[in-house]
Each structure stands twice: as C-alpha cells, then as structure tokens.
Design an enzyme around this catalytic site. Structure first.
Site, PDB file in Angstrom:
ATOM      1  N   TYR B 120       0.827  -1.213   0.000  1.00 37.33           N
ATOM      2  CA  TYR B 120       0.000   0.000   0.000  1.00 37.33           C
ATOM      3  C   TYR B 120       0.858   1.259   0.000  1.00 37.33           C
ATOM      4  O   TYR B 120       0.396   2.308  -0.437  1.00 37.33           O
ATOM      5  CB  TYR B 120      -0.960   0.005   1.196  1.00 37.33           C
ATOM      6  CG  TYR B 120      -2.088  -0.988   1.053  1.00 37.33           C
ATOM      7  CD1 TYR B 120      -1.862  -2.337   1.245  1.00 37.33           C
ATOM      8  CD2 TYR B 120      -3.372  -0.577   0.694  1.00 37.33           C
ATOM      9  CE1 TYR B 120      -2.886  -3.256   1.097  1.00 37.33           C
ATOM     10  CE2 TYR B 120      -4.404  -1.496   0.549  1.00 37.33           C
ATOM     11  CZ  TYR B 120      -4.154  -2.833   0.751  1.00 37.33           C
ATOM     12  OH  TYR B 120      -5.173  -3.738   0.602  1.00 37.33           O
ATOM     13  N   ASP B 205      -0.158 -18.429   3.958  1.00 35.75           N
ATOM     14  CA  ASP B 205      -0.836 -19.428   3.133  1.00 35.75           C
ATOM     15  C   ASP B 205      -1.349 -20.570   4.017  1.00 35.75           C
ATOM     16  O   ASP B 205      -2.492 -21.011   3.873  1.00 35.75           O
ATOM     17  CB  ASP B 205       0.059 -19.921   1.985  1.00 35.75           C
ATOM     18  CG  ASP B 205       1.464 -20.314   2.417  1.00 35.75           C
ATOM     19  OD1 ASP B 205       1.971 -19.781   3.423  1.00 35.75           O
ATOM     20  OD2 ASP B 205       2.084 -21.162   1.738  1.00 35.75           O
ATOM     21  N   ASP B 229      -5.744  -7.594   4.753  1.00 38.17           N
ATOM     22  CA  ASP B 229      -6.881  -7.342   3.856  1.00 38.17           C
ATOM     23  C   ASP B 229      -7.508  -8.661   3.427  1.00 38.17           C
ATOM     24  O   ASP B 229      -8.708  -8.891   3.573  1.00 38.17           O
ATOM     25  CB  ASP B 229      -6.359  -6.571   2.630  1.00 38.17           C
ATOM     26  CG  ASP B 229      -7.434  -6.282   1.596  1.00 38.17           C
ATOM     27  OD1 ASP B 229      -8.520  -5.812   1.986  1.00 38.17           O
ATOM     28  OD2 ASP B 229      -7.180  -6.522   0.399  1.00 38.17           O
TER      29      ASP B 229
HETATM   30  C1  LIG Z   1       7.458 -23.169   0.430  1.00 42.83           C
HETATM   31  C2  LIG Z   1       6.972 -21.925  -0.259  1.00 42.83           C
HETATM   32  C3  LIG Z   1       8.120 -21.130  -0.802  1.00 42.83           C
HETATM   33  C4  LIG Z   1       5.952 -22.246  -1.350  1.00 42.83           C
HETATM   34  C5  LIG Z   1       5.431 -20.990  -2.036  1.00 42.83           C
HETATM   35  O1  LIG Z   1       5.182 -19.968  -1.394  1.00 42.83           O
HETATM   36  O2  LIG Z   1       5.254 -21.042  -3.264  1.00 42.83           O
HETATM   37  C6  LIG Z   1       4.717 -23.043  -0.880  1.00 42.83           C
HETATM   38  O3  LIG Z   1       3.924 -22.308  -0.012  1.00 42.83           O
HETATM   39  C7  LIG Z   1       3.924 -23.449  -2.082  1.00 42.83           C
HETATM   40  O4  LIG Z   1       2.839 -22.892  -2.307  1.00 42.83           O
HETATM   41  O5  LIG Z   1       4.397 -24.311  -2.846  1.00 42.83           O
HETATM   42  C1  LIG Z   2     -10.860  -0.444  -1.277  1.00 44.10           C
HETATM   43  C2  LIG Z   2      -9.524  -1.028  -0.908  1.00 44.10           C
HETATM   44  C3  LIG Z   2      -8.408  -0.070  -1.253  1.00 44.10           C
HETATM   45  C4  LIG Z   2      -9.470  -1.466   0.553  1.00 44.10           C
HETATM   46  C5  LIG Z   2      -8.121  -2.071   0.906  1.00 44.10           C
HETATM   47  O1  LIG Z   2      -7.532  -2.839   0.117  1.00 44.10           O
HETATM   48  O2  LIG Z   2      -7.653  -1.794   2.015  1.00 44.10           O
HETATM   49  C6  LIG Z   2     -10.559  -2.448   0.984  1.00 44.10           C
HETATM   50  O3  LIG Z   2     -10.406  -3.683   0.366  1.00 44.10           O
HETATM   51  C7  LIG Z   2     -10.494  -2.610   2.464  1.00 44.10           C
HETATM   52  O4  LIG Z   2     -10.061  -3.672   2.935  1.00 44.10           O
HETATM   53  O5  LIG Z   2     -10.851  -1.678   3.174  1.00 44.10           O
END
Ligand SMILES: CC(C)[C@H](C(=O)O)[C@@H](O)C(=O)O
Ligand SMILES: CC(C)[C@H](C(=O)O)[C@@H](O)C(=O)O
Lengths: 332, 332
Positions: B120, B205, B229
């Site tokens: 951001y 993730d 977000d």
């Molecule tokens: C281990 C990590 C670097 C990898 C990624 O972020 O791509 C994993 O989360 C995946 O999605 O295979």
């Molecule tokens: C509208 C957008 C810029 C905003 C953000 O990404 O922060 C919204 O998704 C939020 O979460 O308030």
C-alpha cells in the site's frame, strides 16, 4: 520411448508418499526411467546445501520431476526447482472428493498461478536500520504466457465442470497495485479477448470472501504468484485440507509435480501418511508426459479408494500408506 | 464534552446505513457534534475529485470519522482517509452471531492489520514496455507500533475469548519475503517477548488453509497490510459475509470507522440494506471515544436484534433498514 523422471523424496513424509507414487507409476504400462536425487533439510545438514547443484541439473535435464516435500528449507528447495524446470505456471486443482469430509463438498476449482514473478522475483534491500523494501515484478510477457496457457486449458476442457461459466476468473489487487497488478489484469483479459475465451475478474480480497460463501461460482482462477499461493491454500481448507491436493509446475518442455502438503513431522517415519496427494501429482505427471488415459486411470483408482477403500488417519481411517497404495494399484 | 464526528456517507448503501448508525449514536447519552462531508463516485462525477480536500481536512481535524462506502473510487477515498486520521492499525473483528447463517459459526477472531505500509505504500514504476515494478515497504517502527497496539489489545482483554491461547498470532510470508516480512515478523515477536505477551506465528498461506478448517485455534491475528486485507475478508466468508462486519482505522489521536462491506449497487436506494455493520462500526467509534459501556450497549442491542428481531433480506428476512435500526434503538 522411456521418460526420464527425477524423483526427489525430500524430508519427512516425502520419504513415504513419493515411493508410494512411484509404485503407482510403475504399475502403469508406461516406460519410466527413475533417477533419484536429494534435496531438503537432511541434505543441508549433511552438505550445507538444501538443493545440491546436481539435483538442480538433473531436474533441469529430465523429462519431468516428482518432488515430495522439504522442511525448514522448503523455499530454498522449491523456488530454485521451479526455475530449474523453467516453470511459468503452477497448476493447483482443489477438488472435494465424495466420502471425504469437506467444509464445502461442492468445491471444484483449479488455480493457475503465475510461477516466476510478483514478490517471488522480489529483490529485497535493507535500506536502513529501520527500513526494508522488496521490489515486486510484473511483466506483460509472463502475464500473457500464463493467460495463453489458461486459454488453452479452458479450450481443452481441462477446467472443472460445474455451475460457473466457461472461461476463467482473474483474481488480482489492481485497485491498489495499479501499475503492476494493473498490467497483469490488463494483459490476461486482453489475451482472453483475443482468443475468444470468457474471462471475468475479482479483487483477491473479495474472492477470499466469496469462495467460502459459494465455491460453485468459480472454475478456473488465474492469479499472480502470491495471490495464487494464498487463495489456493484457502481452497484447500474448503476441501478438507492439504492432504489430498496435487500440483504441477509446468514449464516449456519440462515440469515438476508435488503434493501441496508439507513434511508432516508429527507423523513422519510411521508409515501412516496419506499418499493421495503424491499419487495425484504422479497422475498429473503421467498426463503431462502425454499419457492422458493413464492419468485418468490413476485418478479414477484414487477416487475409488477414497470413496470405499482403506483410509489413512487424516481421513478418519487406520490404514497405512502401503495399504492405501496397494489399494490404488489394485484398481488400476 | 462534545465529540466532533465527521460523517461521510459515500455512495450506494452508504447513504442508507450511515444515517442508520448516526440514529443509533444519537440515541445514546453521549454528546456528539456531527459534521457531514462528501466523498466517493458521485462527488468525483460532480467535482472531478473522489476525496475533496475539505473532507480530508475535516477528517484530519475531527475526533473521529464515520464512513460508509465508496464505489469505483473506493481506493481513492479510503487510502487517503486512513492517512488523514494518521491510522497505523486497522482493527477488523470477524464474529459469527447466533442466529445468523455462517459456514463456521464458531468463528470469533480479530485481525490487527498494519495500515500504512507493505504494497500500500508501494511506489510503482513502469520501467519498460514489458516491465512494471512495485516497491513494497516495511519498517521496524511501524511493525513495532502495531505490535505495541496488539499487546495492549491483548492485555486489556479486548481479544475474543475462546479455545485458543491468550496472546496473538502473527501471519506473514517471511519464508519468501525474508527481508521485509522477516523484519515485520521479527519486530512483532520481539515486542511481544519484551512485554511478556504470548505470540505464535503462521505462514499466511498455511493460515488460509487452517482458518476454515478450525477457526477456534485463533483469536487475535497480527498481519502486514495486504495479508490483513485478504485474510480478514476470508474470515468474513466464514461468518456469513461482509454484511455484519465493522472495522476501525485507529491512529494516534484520531480514528475512522467503516463497515467492511461496499456500496451494494444491486440494492442501493431501496431502503433494504443491512445497517448492522455500520451500527457496529459506530459502536467501535463510541468505545474509541472513551464510552466503553455505551459501545457495549450498542453491541448488545445489535446482538439481540440479530437473534430475535427484524432482519433484512441478506439474512433471510424482509425488514427495511429503518425497521432494523428502530429495533436496535428500542433495545438500547
Ligand atoms: C514453500 C513456499 C516457498 C511455497 C510458495 O510460497 O510457493 C509453498 O507455499 C507453495 O505454495 O508451494
Ligand atoms: C478499497 C480497498 C483499497 C481497501 C483495501 O484494500 O484496504 C478495501 O479492500 C479494504 O479492505 O478496506
């Protein structure tokens, strides 16, 4: 013609599920030459390097690679391996299988994740005691290549069937990252328009709300690298976890296949890991090498076992990895 | 002492739910001076600017601001407004209410999202025909300030009760963004350790998989800006959508409150929008201004109405915005 497949078990349950997947491959009427290679925490402990140069080179020169999982060194292993196989797209299906407990059993989506850029190509700097930066990268060429792949994927009918429209959805955050995700969004939508493939779009945050509310709205989802990482893992949570999900890192004439799950240190070494994700990754490998029918046979066998065969502990059963694998081989 | 509160309805259902929230505020034994200000698509149409300088200045000088929603211009409105109130943290509770259909009714979490940095604060460049970059920014000072807030939040018992441990979870992607998210992670964990607050961590993730599988593991989650977000919007999908969720953008001696939902163009103008998120945002505003008990009264009234009062269409009822608002005021 024999296919040279590099096999990297890695750490933890990688050492159990990858041999299971190889057993399934060996049961197919396809000629493979398997070449074992090392990577991961244990190798690093021994040699100081999580990904030995010879493993990188073997993967780069093979027809395809099957990889298990790495522990602490996961990023040091998988990110260079994706580069070794020149992968531009990470294909991540998330399907809920009948008989498997899932929060959203109607989920059937495939993520096509950009596999080279975004924050993953990020050059990072420590600019002062207080400040660090990362340069996020988006190119038109990588965005268009991913979009071409997505269009072919849809045209070939490889996307999931379902309520959603044909075509694909682009998920991005171009309202904030106007120049970078703006470029990604614009190029992906332009390629779809050129090829006459339907494409709609969704802000990635809105997508994260809407996918759990109703996954049937979506089929194929095209994303930048980190968005694809997080959103596909979210989909994993809806189908019952990472235990069943395969993935493919597809390149120009090479590819690497890996279960989405990690090394599961809590159960590693006990012979009770669920081999499904690794076996489904092997099915993607077989298909990638041109044996589409055999790939489907493996998938059908896995689905059969999931619906009325032996189950490992993560699915509420008490079968071993070997028992599940034998049951899959039996059904081929 | 009267509190000066700037009121920005914005576009779409903002024009309906913000007046509802003001009605609730007016029913409290607290002295407010409301100052109306403009922002959003309609203003841009009229004046060329989505956020007029006078609105920015009013928000900057007020005790607090209540904002509804903006349409296409959302980012042009909310990002500068967050800056106007000097907000360093975005507080986003996601609670499933009894009687409201939710995918995970046991969800009760609060996200504390860094509100100034990450992508951001990103400076973007178009470096060539093919290439664009964005510079992602992470400072120790902003990370530590967020962490101090998180520690106070936990110490004051403002986090949700539940199965999870006291303390908070940091969600990040420091395995890939080693320098930037690495800095964030390290500073946040260091502040927690200094203050004796329990903190654990999760890759963002993995968090996206685990939250839908079992939200009761988590209470307070501390994240970088974009992670917050996306992950808070994911939580919204688990509690039944954005319709009920309030948020606070808290600064050093100013703050802005807004429902998490957007302008809902499909139902705007019909008087049937659910005012709950705006009213709960107003409750956060009242609490922020020091009237903790009154904030709780508003929340209790809303919960009462949600469990056995009139409901708008999004919750399966047929009540109007006014009917729901009157029911809340009745219960105060
Ligand atoms: C281990 C990590 C670097 C990898 C990624 O972020 O791509 C994993 O989360 C995946 O999605 O295979
Ligand atoms: C509208 C957008 C810029 C905003 C953000 O990404 O922060 C919204 O998704 C939020 O979460 O308030």
């Amino acid at each position: 013609m024999s296919h040279e497949v590099v096999v990297i078990e890695g750490d933890g349950i990688g050492k159990e599920v990858v041999p299971a997947a190889v057993e399934v491959l060996e049961a197919l009427p396809v000629d493979f030459e398997f070449v074992a290679a090392d990577a991961g925490d244990a190798v690093k402990e021994r040699t100081g390097e999580a990904l030995p140069a010879e493993t990188y080179d073997l993967a780069a020169d093979a027809d395809a690679t099957l990889f298990g999982a790495a522990g602490e060194t996961a990023a040091d292993v998988i990110l260079p391996l994706r580069e070794a196989v020149d992968s531009f797209v990470n294909v991540r299906p998330a399907t809920a299988y009948p008989g498997v407990d899932a929060l959203r059993p109607e989920t059937d989506v495939v993520f096509l994740r950009e596999n080279t850029e975004g924050v993953y190509a990020g050059h990072e700097d420590r600019l002062s005691e207080d400040l660090s930066t990362l340069t996020r990268v988006v190119t038109s060429s990588a965005s268009r290549e991913l979009a071409e792949y997505a269009c072919e994927f849809v045209e070939d009918g490889r996307g999931p069937a379902g309520d959603h429209d044909e075509g694909f959805t682009v998920a991005h955050k171009a309202n904030v990252m106007r120049e970078t995700d703006g470029r990604f969004r614009e190029e992906v939508l332009a390629v779809a328009a050129e090829r006459g493939v339907d494409a709609d779009e969704e802000l990635m945050d809105a997508f994260a709300t809407k996918l759990p509310l109703d996954p049937t709205q979506y089929g194929v989802i095209v994303c930048p690298n980190l968005a694809g990482d997080v959103l596909s893992d979210l989909a994993a949570g809806l189908v019952g976890g990472l235990g069943l999900l395969p993935s493919a890192n597809v390149g120009h004439d090479n590819a690497l296949f890996e279960p989405v799950h990690g090394t599961a240190p809590d159960i590693a070494g006990e012979g009770v890991a669920n081999p499904t994700a690794a076996i489904l990754s092997a099915a993607m490998l077989v298909e990638y090498l041109g044996h589409v029918e055999e790939g489907q046979r493996v998938r059908d066998a896995v689905e059969g076992v999931l619906s009325d065969g032996p189950r490992t502990g993560d699915l509420g059963g008490s079968a071993t990895t070997d028992e599940v694998t034998a049951a899959v081989v039996d059904r081929l």
